[in-house]
Design a protein around this motif. Sequence first.
Motif, mmCIF file in Angstrom:
data_model
loop_
_atom_site.group_PDB
_atom_site.id
_atom_site.type_symbol
_atom_site.label_atom_id
_atom_site.label_comp_id
_atom_site.label_asym_id
_atom_site.label_seq_id
_atom_site.Cartn_x
_atom_site.Cartn_y
_atom_site.Cartn_z
ATOM 1 N N PHE A 262 113.404 177.589 24.134
ATOM 2 C CA PHE A 262 113.946 176.366 24.721
ATOM 3 C C PHE A 262 115.416 176.140 24.372
ATOM 4 C CE2 PHE A 262 109.368 175.476 24.687
ATOM 5 C CZ PHE A 262 109.199 175.095 26.014
ATOM 6 N N ALA A 263 115.896 176.786 23.325
ATOM 7 C CA ALA A 263 117.281 176.556 22.901
ATOM 8 C C ALA A 263 118.300 176.985 23.948
ATOM 9 C CB ALA A 263 117.561 177.268 21.576
ATOM 10 N N VAL A 264 117.902 177.824 24.909
ATOM 11 C CA VAL A 264 118.878 178.210 25.939
ATOM 12 C C VAL A 264 119.364 176.999 26.727
ATOM 13 C CG1 VAL A 264 118.077 180.604 26.172
ATOM 14 C CG2 VAL A 264 117.074 178.817 27.631
ATOM 15 N N TYR A 265 118.561 175.920 26.727
ATOM 16 C CA TYR A 265 118.994 174.689 27.398
ATOM 17 C C TYR A 265 120.283 174.118 26.823
ATOM 18 C CZ TYR A 265 115.562 173.632 30.899
ATOM 19 O OH TYR A 265 114.808 173.644 32.031
ATOM 20 N N GLY A 266 120.535 174.406 25.574
ATOM 21 C CA GLY A 266 121.759 173.914 24.955
ATOM 22 C C GLY A 266 123.001 174.346 25.730
ATOM 23 N N TYR A 267 122.902 175.501 26.363
ATOM 24 C CA TYR A 267 124.055 176.034 27.101
ATOM 25 C C TYR A 267 124.315 175.300 28.413
ATOM 26 C CZ TYR A 267 124.042 180.059 23.869
ATOM 27 O OH TYR A 267 124.116 180.861 22.759
ATOM 28 N N SER B 214 114.282 184.305 28.232
ATOM 29 C CA SER B 214 114.073 182.873 28.008
ATOM 30 C C SER B 214 114.588 182.053 29.185
ATOM 31 C CB SER B 214 114.773 182.438 26.716
ATOM 32 O OG SER B 214 114.279 183.168 25.616
ATOM 33 N N LEU B 215 115.737 182.425 29.724
ATOM 34 C CA LEU B 215 116.268 181.703 30.881
ATOM 35 C C LEU B 215 115.238 181.713 32.006
ATOM 36 C CD1 LEU B 215 119.936 183.135 30.919
ATOM 37 C CD2 LEU B 215 119.235 180.846 30.174
ATOM 38 N N ARG B 216 114.642 182.882 32.228
ATOM 39 C CA ARG B 216 113.627 183.021 33.289
ATOM 40 C C ARG B 216 112.359 182.235 32.965
ATOM 41 N NH1 ARG B 216 114.026 189.301 33.239
ATOM 42 N NH2 ARG B 216 115.759 189.725 34.669
ATOM 43 N N ASN B 217 111.950 182.293 31.706
ATOM 44 C CA ASN B 217 110.658 181.708 31.338
ATOM 45 C C ASN B 217 110.631 180.190 31.433
ATOM 46 O OD1 ASN B 217 109.571 184.183 30.873
ATOM 47 N ND2 ASN B 217 109.736 184.109 28.639
ATOM 48 N N GLU C 52 121.487 181.758 35.657
ATOM 49 C CA GLU C 52 122.559 182.408 34.902
ATOM 50 C C GLU C 52 123.939 182.024 35.428
ATOM 51 O OE1 GLU C 52 122.226 186.595 34.350
ATOM 52 O OE2 GLU C 52 120.063 186.497 34.007
ATOM 53 N N ASP C 53 124.033 181.826 36.762
ATOM 54 C CA ASP C 53 125.371 181.613 37.332
ATOM 55 C C ASP C 53 125.934 180.225 37.034
ATOM 56 O OD1 ASP C 53 123.659 180.247 38.950
ATOM 57 O OD2 ASP C 53 124.285 181.194 40.816
ATOM 58 N N ILE C 54 125.117 179.346 36.445
ATOM 59 C CA ILE C 54 125.688 178.044 36.060
ATOM 60 C C ILE C 54 126.155 178.036 34.606
ATOM 61 C CG2 ILE C 54 124.234 176.789 37.728
ATOM 62 C CD1 ILE C 54 122.713 175.709 35.165
ATOM 63 N N LEU C 55 125.866 179.106 33.883
ATOM 64 C CA LEU C 55 126.304 179.145 32.481
ATOM 65 C C LEU C 55 127.795 179.482 32.400
ATOM 66 C CD1 LEU C 55 123.399 180.962 30.586
ATOM 67 C CD2 LEU C 55 123.717 178.524 31.020
#
Lengths: 120, 120, 120
Positions: free
Chosen positions: B46-51, B76-79, B90-93
């Motif tokens: 879930f920490a990928v949300y931080g980005y 994780s981004l996919r999951n 990915e393209d919004i990061l």
Amino acid sequence: MPMDKLKVLFHINETEKWKVVLGNIANLISNVGQKNVDIVVIANGFAVYGYTDPEKISIIEQHSGAGVKFIACRNSLRNMCQEGIACVREDILPSFIVIVEAGITEIVKRQSDGYAYVKP
Amino acid sequence: MPMDKLKVLFHINETEKWKVVLGNIANLISNVGQKNVDIVVIANGFAVYGYTDPEKISIIEQHSGAGVKFIACRNSLRNMCQEGIACVREDILPSFIVIVEAGITEIVKRQSDGYAYVKP
Amino acid sequence: MPMDKLKVLFHINETEKWKVVLGNIANLISNVGQKNVDIVVIANGFAVYGYTDPEKISIIEQHSGAGVKFIACRNSLRNMCQEGIACVREDILPSFIVIVEAGITEIVKRQSDGYAYVKP
């Protein structure tokens, strides 16, 4: 040839994990023998409060007397005030607690010195 | 002889731990100096949300400009979709976020390359 | 020259983290290939309960068949009674679960043997 002495660093940053850390230390010493392991505990974040709890301090003091090193992060002691809870004044901590400027630096350096890392 | 550069990997898999990680990084750099430490942050779960959080990204971007490397786990981004919450595209990061196929592989490899492991 | 085999130790002490650990293992094997990584899971504290959960055991058994080593801490199995919940009897655990006297010792020794540490 004697076994190399084991080296381990316990990292604790949550107050409620002290029971686990102190239990792990007791199990480890009981299992391998006090003279065969070098144990360091680094508390940062809210876990520094553990050093103000009389019940925990009595166990910590016993372990300290047996050679376990207990460290507190000065940044964390200071930051407690900003978290809206009471500050932890350094002068009320027992003298066997070692205070370092930045616990995080200690965590990194110990690992580069060969300490295993455990986060209970 | 100069001190060897410290190397540290922060592993974060919970969104609510970003504040701690970013504080640890600030303390570490302030304590040893930016040029003396190589810092990598790997976010999975879930920490990928931080980005995707503008407030955090502004601090992350400052650290990134100072040489800290920020990594996201593609698995994780996919999951995130499967967890019943929004996917992270990915393209919004921001472009300074490095995306790796499996964050867990990066965590293991970095340690075998001598990085200390910290799980705040 | 072939890549050195990766070595990783997953430390789990909370029952609810099994899903994350098992997902990490699947991602890691899928990413680097089963023959390129040596994976050990050490469960202590409440996480030893995972070994009694049929749903988890079926996944654990598959990973075990693929060479992942699963370890339980005997101290923790015993301590569950003291926590006011049911004890975990060793003889009900599947035979592919390795039981060690003190999980914490295993965690320290594995790291001194070059295993990366991951705490999901």
